[in-house]
Design a protein around this motif. Structure first.
Motif, PDB file in Angstrom:
ATOM      1  N   GLY A 281      54.491  26.648  37.077  1.00 43.75           N
ATOM      2  CA  GLY A 281      55.777  26.829  36.410  1.00 43.75           C
ATOM      3  C   GLY A 281      56.622  27.796  37.209  1.00 43.75           C
ATOM      4  O   GLY A 281      56.109  28.542  38.055  1.00 43.75           O
ATOM      5  N   ALA A 282      57.943  27.785  36.957  1.00 42.86           N
ATOM      6  CA  ALA A 282      58.848  28.648  37.711  1.00 42.86           C
ATOM      7  C   ALA A 282      59.997  29.094  36.820  1.00 42.86           C
ATOM      8  O   ALA A 282      60.377  28.397  35.866  1.00 42.86           O
ATOM      9  N   ALA A 283      60.543  30.260  37.132  1.00 42.65           N
ATOM     10  CA  ALA A 283      61.729  30.765  36.439  1.00 42.65           C
ATOM     11  C   ALA A 283      62.544  31.604  37.410  1.00 42.65           C
ATOM     12  O   ALA A 283      61.975  32.297  38.264  1.00 42.65           O
ATOM     13  N   PHE A 284      63.865  31.539  37.248  1.00 42.77           N
ATOM     14  CA  PHE A 284      64.760  32.236  38.163  1.00 42.77           C
ATOM     15  C   PHE A 284      65.859  32.941  37.376  1.00 42.77           C
ATOM     16  O   PHE A 284      66.520  32.339  36.537  1.00 42.77           O
ATOM     17  N   GLY A 285      66.019  34.245  37.645  1.00 46.21           N
ATOM     18  CA  GLY A 285      67.154  34.980  37.115  1.00 46.21           C
ATOM     19  C   GLY A 285      68.316  34.824  38.072  1.00 46.21           C
ATOM     20  O   GLY A 285      68.165  35.039  39.289  1.00 46.21           O
ATOM     21  N   VAL A 286      69.472  34.417  37.567  1.00 45.71           N
ATOM     22  CA  VAL A 286      70.612  34.107  38.433  1.00 45.71           C
ATOM     23  C   VAL A 286      71.830  34.935  38.047  1.00 45.71           C
ATOM     24  O   VAL A 286      72.064  35.194  36.865  1.00 45.71           O
TER      25      VAL A 286
ATOM     26  N   VAL B 157      60.737  24.309  35.046  1.00 46.79           N
ATOM     27  CA  VAL B 157      61.587  25.343  35.638  1.00 46.79           C
ATOM     28  C   VAL B 157      62.554  25.843  34.580  1.00 46.79           C
ATOM     29  O   VAL B 157      63.164  25.058  33.852  1.00 46.79           O
ATOM     30  N   ARG B 158      62.703  27.147  34.508  1.00 47.18           N
ATOM     31  CA  ARG B 158      63.645  27.759  33.578  1.00 47.18           C
ATOM     32  C   ARG B 158      64.629  28.630  34.344  1.00 47.18           C
ATOM     33  O   ARG B 158      64.230  29.394  35.226  1.00 47.18           O
ATOM     34  N   LEU B 159      65.918  28.502  34.015  1.00 54.83           N
ATOM     35  CA  LEU B 159      66.945  29.367  34.583  1.00 54.83           C
ATOM     36  C   LEU B 159      67.385  30.371  33.533  1.00 54.83           C
ATOM     37  O   LEU B 159      67.599  30.026  32.371  1.00 54.83           O
ATOM     38  N   LEU B 160      67.529  31.634  33.951  1.00 57.85           N
ATOM     39  CA  LEU B 160      67.972  32.694  33.065  1.00 57.85           C
ATOM     40  C   LEU B 160      69.145  33.425  33.694  1.00 57.85           C
ATOM     41  O   LEU B 160      69.169  33.649  34.915  1.00 57.85           O
ATOM     42  N   ASN B 161      70.124  33.794  32.898  1.00 56.94           N
ATOM     43  CA  ASN B 161      71.131  34.746  33.353  1.00 56.94           C
ATOM     44  C   ASN B 161      70.416  36.026  33.795  1.00 56.94           C
ATOM     45  O   ASN B 161      69.373  36.379  33.258  1.00 56.94           O
ATOM     46  N   ASP B 162      70.963  36.737  34.780  1.00 58.04           N
ATOM     47  CA  ASP B 162      70.262  37.902  35.320  1.00 58.04           C
ATOM     48  C   ASP B 162      69.983  38.973  34.264  1.00 58.04           C
ATOM     49  O   ASP B 162      68.940  39.623  34.290  1.00 58.04           O
ATOM     50  N   LEU B 163      70.898  39.144  33.302  1.00 60.18           N
ATOM     51  CA  LEU B 163      70.651  40.120  32.241  1.00 60.18           C
ATOM     52  C   LEU B 163      69.592  39.622  31.269  1.00 60.18           C
ATOM     53  O   LEU B 163      68.804  40.394  30.721  1.00 60.18           O
ATOM     54  N   GLU B 164      69.556  38.309  31.065  1.00 61.84           N
ATOM     55  CA  GLU B 164      68.500  37.735  30.233  1.00 61.84           C
ATOM     56  C   GLU B 164      67.140  37.971  30.875  1.00 61.84           C
ATOM     57  O   GLU B 164      66.142  38.229  30.188  1.00 61.84           O
ATOM     58  N   ALA B 165      67.099  37.907  32.212  1.00 59.11           N
ATOM     59  CA  ALA B 165      65.844  38.156  32.923  1.00 59.11           C
ATOM     60  C   ALA B 165      65.415  39.614  32.761  1.00 59.11           C
ATOM     61  O   ALA B 165      64.228  39.901  32.541  1.00 59.11           O
TER      62      ALA B 165
END
Length: 326
Positions: free
Chosen positions: A57-62, A94-102
């Motif tokens: 699995g993967a996740a990215f703070g953007v 894959v999950r994308l998160l706003n940087d503050l959410e991360a």
């Protein structure tokens, strides 16, 4: 193995994590210059050539808003699509998160060494948690308890309208209205806001400038590090810079108190971002707590709210790793 990333306009950190060792201990980590790559897929492909392991699995703070699994990165021409990244990773979710959410995602798993506690308060179990993070911009998020674990929620609270508390801040608002139609908290409580405060202090309050600092500012592509360094110096401190930082800390304290009221943060308020650790001696003053709690009839409620400064510089990456594992 899980893949996590902290994606920014200037640099991107990618790291692999093992479920057994958890999100605090990356197995492999690498930093990339974001602008050198046409997209995130190309960067991930290069990273995986060096570390060819199956990804669960993967996740990215953007650094940008995430809508329906897609995100555009501020100050970068990338568009990131979770479904497309999943294909690149052989179908791994894959999950994308706003940087503050991360960053918010990291809060429940932060360790004591990751924090500077300003006041322990009296946290209520399962109470909401507020997160405010002045970095280049001003990010705000919050967490709520679902009965099993804390879930993070992004917001754009940093773009709400700045509300002055006293005559100096009223004058600041008038001063900035000459430049901007809308003066948000980000205009006065972030890396891009500090030069605005400096100009106001120089032009309206002290009406002078330290020559050496003025010379450095004229040559700097980014004036904020110069102002912070000169304002926190123990020798040859610049009075304009110091006054700028004291004004910044007051505004941060007031908006952190606003956030605590908006989400009823009885579980605590966490202050993240790159700027607060560099101003810790000012934030640790009793004045910060006084301004935070200065909310009239709700001052007593806010006196019970725990307040912590996040010292872990990679909280966003840690949060992304936790999201990938969950």
């Amino acid at each position: 193995m899980y893949l996590a990333g902290d994606i920014g306009g200037t640099k991107t950190i990618l790291a692999l994590f093992d479920q057994a060792t958890g999100p605090h201990h990356p197995v492999f980590e690498q930093t990339f210059a974001s602008a050198r790559y046409p997209d995130l897929e190309t960067m991930i492909a290069e990273f995986r050539e060096q570390h060819p392991v199956p990804i669960e699995g993967a996740a990215f703070g953007v650094a940008g808003p995430v809508v329906s699994g897609r995100a555009s990165i501020t100050n970068l021409s990338w568009t990131i699509d979770a479904a497309r990244l999943s294909t690149v990773l052989n179908g791994a979710p894959v999950r994308l998160l706003n940087d503050l959410e991360a960053i918010a995602q990291s809060v429940p798993i932060l360790e004591p060494a990751d924090l500077e506690t300003l006041t322990a308060g009296q946290a209520i179990a399962g109470g909401a948690i507020g997160v405010i993070a002045p970095g280049t911009g001003l990010g705000e998020a919050f967490l709520t308890w679902d009965g099993v674990r804390y879930r993070p929620h992004p917001s754009e609270g940093g773009h709400t309208t700045f509300a002055p508390r006293n005559q100096v801040e009223k004058d600041l608002l008038d001063y900035l209205h000459q430049r901007y139609n809308h003066v948000s908290y980000e205009r006065v409580c972030s890396g891009i806001g500090i030069p605005n405060l400096y100009a106001f202090v120089r032009d309206r309050l002290l009406q002078r400038e330290t020559p050496a600092v003025a010379e450095q500012l004229a040559a700097a592509s980014d004036p904020t590090p110069v102002i912070v360094q000169a304002g926190m110096a123990t020798e040859q401190m610049c009075l304009v810079c110091r006054t700028t930082l004291e004004l910044f800390v007051d505004i941060l304290a007031a908006e952190a108190g606003n956030l605590a009221l908006k989400v009823l943060a009885t579980g605590g308020v966490y202050i993240g971002g790159g700027l607060p650790p560099r101003m810790l001696p000012l934030i640790k003053r009793e004045r910060f707590l006084q301004v935070f709690r200065d909310k009239g009839r709700f001052s007593e409620l806010l006196s019970q709210v725990p307040i912590h400064v996040i010292l872990e510089p990679k909280a966003g990456l840690l949060g992304a790793a936790a999201a990938a594992m969950s």
